[in-house]
Each structure stands twice: as C-alpha cells, then as structure tokens.
Design an enzyme around this catalytic site. Structure first.
Site, PDB file in Angstrom:
ATOM      1  N   LEU A 216      -2.616   9.213 -13.815  1.00  0.00           N
ATOM      2  CA  LEU A 216      -1.765   8.039 -14.005  1.00  0.00           C
ATOM      3  C   LEU A 216      -2.380   6.811 -13.312  1.00  0.00           C
ATOM      4  O   LEU A 216      -2.534   5.757 -13.927  1.00  0.00           O
ATOM      5  CB  LEU A 216      -0.367   8.332 -13.432  1.00  0.00           C
ATOM      6  N   SER A 221      -3.312  -0.378 -11.064  1.00  0.00           N
ATOM      7  CA  SER A 221      -1.968   0.139 -11.295  1.00  0.00           C
ATOM      8  C   SER A 221      -1.690   1.349 -10.409  1.00  0.00           C
ATOM      9  O   SER A 221      -2.179   2.452 -10.672  1.00  0.00           O
ATOM     10  CB  SER A 221      -1.827   0.526 -12.780  1.00  0.00           C
ATOM     11  N   GLU A 462       2.531  10.386  -5.138  1.00  0.00           N
ATOM     12  CA  GLU A 462       3.706  10.788  -5.946  1.00  0.00           C
ATOM     13  C   GLU A 462       4.914   9.896  -5.648  1.00  0.00           C
ATOM     14  O   GLU A 462       6.042  10.353  -5.482  1.00  0.00           O
ATOM     15  CB  GLU A 462       4.022  12.264  -5.727  1.00  0.00           C
ATOM     16  N   GLN A 562      15.313  -6.485  -0.519  1.00  0.00           N
ATOM     17  CA  GLN A 562      14.665  -5.266  -0.034  1.00  0.00           C
ATOM     18  C   GLN A 562      15.036  -4.911   1.404  1.00  0.00           C
ATOM     19  O   GLN A 562      15.073  -3.737   1.758  1.00  0.00           O
ATOM     20  CB  GLN A 562      13.147  -5.376  -0.187  1.00  0.00           C
TER      21      GLN A 562
END
Ligand SMILES: Cc1cc2nc3c(=O)[nH]c(=O)nc-3n(C[C@H](O)[C@H](O)[C@H](O)COP(=O)(O)OP(=O)(O)OC[C@H]3O[C@@H](n4cnc5c(N)ncnc54)[C@H](O)[C@@H]3O)c2cc1C
Length: 655
Positions: A216, A221, A462, A562
């Site tokens: 991924l 990215s 992850e 945030q």
C-alpha cells in the site's frame, strides 16, 4: 441544522485518514456460546436503566431504533450508553474440540521457539534463519487461518491470537515475517477472494511454498493512503490491467511471490458517465514479469524481517486478479488492516509476558543496599504497572478476537484501541524492564534492548497510533453525531419525536444537575468489583457529556480539533480498558479462578487510575480556560519552530 450534516462530514475525514468506516466481517463465524453464560451476567443485559413505558408508540419507535443500533461498547460509550452485549460476560468462544486442538498446537509451537529459533542470531543476520523458516512451514505457521480444505490449519481468530502470542513472546522479527504474510499479505484473498482465487493461491501460501506481501505505502503516500499514485490501466480488450508504480517499506517485499497491490484505476460512474480515479486491489504474482525489489532496508528493529521497495513496471495483471470490486480497493485495504489489529495486540501481550518474566527474575535476584531490589517500593510500583499493562492488553486482544469469532460486525474502534494500547503498553513495559535491570538491561546479552528496538515500529505501521487516535475519536463522534442529527430532525417535528426529545432533554438535564444518568454495571459485573464498576460508569458519563458538548460546539468542525480529539481518544482508550478488565476479572471471580483475587487487584488498580485520568482530562476539556490557552500555545510554539527550522531560543550563555 448543522448537526444533521455533521456525520457525513466526519465520515469523509475518516476516509481521508485512511481508516474508513468499514464494518469488517468476521473471518470465521462461531455460533454464540450457549453454555458460556456466567451467573453474574443476566443474559445480554443492557445496563441502561432509563426505563420507559414499553406500550407507548414512542417507546416502540425507540425499541426499533435500539435494535438497529450498534452492539459495539465503544460506539455506545460516545453516546453515554453502556452497550454490554459484546463485552459482558467476558467471551469464551472456543468449543471443546477447538480448545483441545489449540492445546495440541501450543506445546510444539512454544518448544519450537524455545529450542530451534534464535532471535539474537536472526537479528544479527538481519534475516530469519533458514532452519526457522523451514520449521515454521512444517508447523503450518504460514497458513494458520487458511481453511483446512485449502491446506491451512483453519484456526479461528481466538486460536490464532493464542499462537501469535507465543511468537510475540519470543521473536517479533519472525512475527512480522509471518504477520506480513498472513495477517495482511494474503488476508485480502481470504476475506475478498473469489473461489478461483482462493483455490489458486491459498494452498501454496498456506504451506509457505509462496510468500505474500501487502503493498500500500508509497513514497508520497503513507497515512494518507487514498493518495497513492501507482496506476493500473485496463487494456482495451478488458482482459488485463497494466500496473505501474513503486511501493516502499514493504514487509516481505524482497521474499514475496504473491503481492496484494493497491493501485488507482479509472472507474466510470454508471449514473453520470464521469470517469474517476479509484483504488482497486489486485493479486499480483512476481512471475507475471516486471516485478522487482530493492535491497533489504537497514532498520532500527525487526531486522530479521525483510523490508524492501517493490517496483511494478508495466506488469500485466489478468482482470480475474482484481480483488473485490473494481474501485473498491480502499475498502479492501481497510478491512484487511481492521481485521488484523487484534493479532498485533495478542503478539504484544506475549512480548510483555516474556519481558515481565525477565524483569521479575532480575528484581528477585539482584541485591543492592543489602536487599533484593524487589523489596523497594519503586521497583514494586514498576512491576505492578507492567503487570496491569499486560493484563489490559491481553484482555483486549482476546475480547476483540472473540467478538470477531462471534460474528460481530462492529468492532473497528475496539480493534484500533487494542493496537494503540498494546503497542504503547509493550514499549512502556520493555523500557521499565531495562530500568529495573539497570546497566544489564542496556547490554545485548539479555536480549531486552532488541525487543525495545523491535517494538518501536508497532506504534507506526498498520496505521500510526496518532491516526488511529483520530479514527477512534472521529468514528465515535460520527455515531454520536448521527444521534444528534436525529435530535435535529426531532426539533423540527417535536410532536412526532416527543420520546426522543424527552429522553435527550432528560439526560442532558440530569447531567447538568450532576445527577448522573442512572447507568449501572452492577447487573453484569461481579459484586466484588462494584466500586470499580461505579468508577467506570462515572467516567463514561463525564466522557459522554464532553463528547456531546464538543460536538454541539464544533459541529462538523470537530474534524479539525485535533487537540480535543486526541484527548477524547485517550479517554475512550481508558474507558474501553476499564470495561475489558472488569469483564475478565468478573469472570475469574465468578468461576473461582485461582488468580481471581490477583486479577481483582489488577482491575481495581487500573480502574482507580484510569477513572482519575478521564476525570481530569474531561474536566479540563470541558471548563478549564487554561486548556484553550495551552492549545493556542502548542500551535504557536510549533509554528515558530517550523518557521525557525528548529529551536527558537538560543543557548542561555547567549552564544
Ligand atoms: C518496518 C516497516 C514495515 C512496513 N511494512 C509495510 C507493509 O508491509 N506494507 C505497507 O503498505 N506499508 C508498510 N509500512 C509503511 C507504514 O505502514 C507507514 O510507515 C505508515 O503507514 C506511516 O506512513 P509514513 O511513514 O509515510 O508517515 P506519514 O503518513 O508521513 O506520517 C508522519 C507523521 O505525521 C502524522 N500524521 C500524518 N497525517 C496526519 C494527520 N492528518 N493528522 C495528524 N497527524 C498526522 C503521523 O501520525 C506520523 O506521526 C512499513 C513501514 C515500516 C517502517
């Protein structure tokens, strides 16, 4: 009503964060365990005491709404509800046969790691020794969850958790090699593969004859997974896609034969005819040609696990190798990651178990100032906190795995919490172990420094813990926001929604008057834990009141708050932790388990401190004017640092 637009907006932010609002489906469905009901739990007791006249139309509408509501405790806590179905009683999902089978595996797998695998050697060689790889293949460790008819061991999530816990106790480098292969590498084929894809790929993957990787991340990215640039262009004949792009930091990237690859594909909107770039997942074989990889990355930890760049250069991927739907790749990626998070918590619970044994051994045998050091209060506090962190992580891991095995569809907040909690707890526990061991902890020989190095990545990959915290808070807020949207419509049609309005107004008034919501866990927890149950309920009420106040204040703008979201997430993590240990300790007390009183102490101690943290965090967030000043300062200090390119202040000597 702005509240009405809040939920979709938060949803879009979640998508952007790369965590999605997907509802993962269970890998292996186990029937709910009939005989596992515990005497302290009166069925699926919903501990919401606010009773209403069940014969009234409003009540029946509410009943219908309740039925459609999530069974997730985490979703409920954002709404100020105690949704106990998934958390009480502490689930026991394995039947006798599954338990027996698992017991037969635990012995050989433990012995293998004690007698064959050498973690220090793997770390030094920066690869998993061939004897270990071979032995693991023979043990079936490469296909633990692949159905037995396709050559795997066919384990459910709970059985899998128990085995990865053993791996985590001994060697996280090996753990990542195995995890990158089956927890993410080919998990997509298990979850989304067609019959043909499963039959073609899974037998060889399960035996370890072929190795898998999950591709991924790209140079531009990372957390923003939706921004990938790798492209897959369909051929005019429709028979294949041409894949071009590169991926970085791919675990098993240099070893894998089969890759789950995410790429942008053009997708035509059936309604408008407009073409949009959407992510699609593909199963790509190295043997297709055009797949190459870079050298193994030099890393801080998990050195034994191979990490490499993977390049796709004009790779022709047959159309039948699309995984899931064309354009549905983002969902595939998020499902895979959501599905594997409990495994990380289980592995790290194992790591902590091993590390605590080392710390205890040292504390029990080292003498300073004429005393074994375990007699000193400072060491005692460290050991006790380490035990609490392990107990919470383990309780979370098996709670989530059991929920998945029971067929729960809504567990992604809990899974994210288990990953955040486990990775931070393991770091803290290992760091404290080194402290207890003093200089010896810093030496290579005891192997604790290796574990600390190995652990650092777990807070990053992850889904970084920061992004997952935003996910936990925003996903919870989204569900609460939907309820507030309902409130918005109710205000437009007050007579039709009297029940909803009265219920909400009542709750808000009670909260403001400090009367509490009337919630209680006493029906589902062991009576010896009542005080901790009350602390948990109180903390949940404080948390829910602040969630509501912040949503009303910021509306859809909550996505940009945030500083607030992080604090909400921290309290959500504390609350879920309180509930899982209450549940597990209740089961042990109720069953008269030999460690029940010890568990009660772990649980009570955890709840005392966690409740205090929630109370302080929420009070500050709710009404402390200095908190706003703090947030403004953080922003300004950070901006100044960025403008200056580092520290703004100079040395106190002036040069
Ligand atoms: C050893 C190793 C193995 C890996 N294995 C794999 C693999 O097998 N497959 C794979 O696809 N990837 C893999 N990765 C990649 C890993 O998943 C990414 O590193 C991770 O997703 C984070 O992305 P990034 O490193 O680009 O950090 P970035 O996304 O650039 O983030 C940098 C920092 O900014 C923070 N941040 C980013 N966005 C926001 C935001 N909106 N709000 C607040 N904070 C934000 C992050 O939390 C982080 O602290 C691996 C990485 C490593 C190091």
């Amino acid at each position: 009503m702005q509240a009405a637009r809040m939920a979709p907006s938060v949803g879009r932010q979640l998508q952007r964060l790369g965590v999605g609002s997907s509802r993962p489906r269970a890998l292996v469905w186990q029937p709910p365990p009939g005989p596992a009901r515990r005497p302290y739990a009166s069925g699926a007791a919903q501990a919401v005491l606010e009773k209403s006249n069940s014969s009234s139309p409003e009540a029946s509408t509410r009943e219908k709404q309740a039925k459609a509501e999530s069974k997730s405790f985490a979703v409920g806590m954002f709404k100020g509800q105690l949704t106990t179905d998934q958390v009480f009683p502490y689930p026991s999902v394995l039947n006798e046969e599954q338990t027996q089978f698992l017991k037969e595996l635990v012995g050989p797998v433990s012995r293998f790691f004690e007698e064959v695998n050498d973690p220090a050697k793997n770390d030094m060689m920066e690869k998993v020794e061939e004897t270990t790889m071979q032995g693991l293949k023979e043990l079936g460790a490469f296909g633990l969850q692949v159905p037995s008819e396709l050559g795997g061991v066919g384990l459910c999530n709970t059985q899998y958790a128990r085995l990865v816990e053993i791996v985590g106790t001994h060697d996280l480098g090996v753990g990542i090699t195995l995890g990158a292969h089956q927890s993410i590498g080919f998990k997509g084929i298990l979850l989304f593969g067609t019959k043909a894809q499963k039959e073609k790929y899974l037998p060889k993957l399960a035996s370890g004859e072929t190795i898998a990787a999950f591709c991924l991340t790209e140079p531009s990215s990372g957390s923003d997974a939706a921004s990938i640039r790798t492209s897959a262009v369909p051929s005019p004949c429709g028979k294949y896609y041409t894949l071009n792009g590169s991926k970085i930091w791919i675990s098993n990237g240099g070893l894998a034969d089969v890759f789950t690859v995410f790429a942008k594909t053009p997708v035509t909107d059936a309604a408008t005819g407009a073409v949009k770039e959407k992510i699609t997942a593909f199963v790509v074989e190295r043997s297709f040609g055009g797949v190459t990889h870079g050298p193994p990355e030099k890393k801080m930890g998990i050195k034994a696990s191979n990490t490499a760049e993977v390049y796709f250069d004009g790779v022709r991927v047959p159309s039948e190798n699309v995984l899931g739907k064309v354009g549905g790749g983002f969902k595939v990626a998020m499902h895979i990651l959501n599905n594997g998070r409990f495994g990380m918590a289980a592995a790290l619970a194992g790591t902590m178990r091993g590390i605590i044994a080392k710390a205890v051994d040292h504390a029990a045998n080292r003498t300073q100032f004429g005393e074994k050091i375990h007699n000193f209060g400072l060491i005692q506090e460290k050991l006790a906190r380490m035990a609490m962190l392990q107990y919470v992580t383990e309780s979370m891991a098996y709670m989530v795995s059991a929920n998945m095995d029971q067929g729960a569809t809504d567990f992604q907040i809990e899974a994210a919490i288990s990953k955040i909690f486990g990775s931070e707890a393991a770091w803290k526990v290992t760091d404290e172990c080194i402290q207890i061991m003093g200089g010896m902890g810093f030496m290579k020989e005891p192997g604790v420094e290796r574990v600390l190095r190995d652990l650092r990545i777990f807070r990053i990959f992850e889904g970084t813990n920061d992004i997952l915290r935003l996910f936990v808070a925003l996903q919870g807020c989204m569900d609460k926001g939907k309820e507030l949207s309902g409130l918005g419509s109710a205000l437009k049609n007050p007579f039709g929604n009297a029940g909803l309005l009265l219920g909400e107004a009542g709750k808000q008034l009670r909260r403001r008057a400090g009367l509490g919501s009337g919630l209680s866990l006493s029906a589902v927890i062991h009576q010896e834990l009542n005080r901790s149950g009350e602390l948990t309920v109180k903390a949940l009420e404080q948390f829910a009141a602040v969630v509501e106040a912040k949503l009303i204040k910021h509306k859809k703008g909550i996505v940009n708050e945030q500083f607030v979201l992080q604090r909400l997430a921290d309290s959500a993590i504390d609350l879920y932790a309180m509930v899982v240990v209450l549940s597990r300790a209740s089961r042990s007390l109720s069953e008269g388990h030999p460690t029940a009183q010890h568990e009660k102490m772990l649980c009570d101690s955890w709840c005392i401190e966690a409740a205090a943290r929630v109370r302080e965090n929420m009070a500050a967030l709710q009404s402390d004017p200095q908190q706003q000043e703090l947030f403004r300062n953080f922003k300004s200090i950070s901006t100044a640092l960025v403008e200056r390119g580092g520290m703004v202040t100079s040395n106190p000597l002036g040069f």
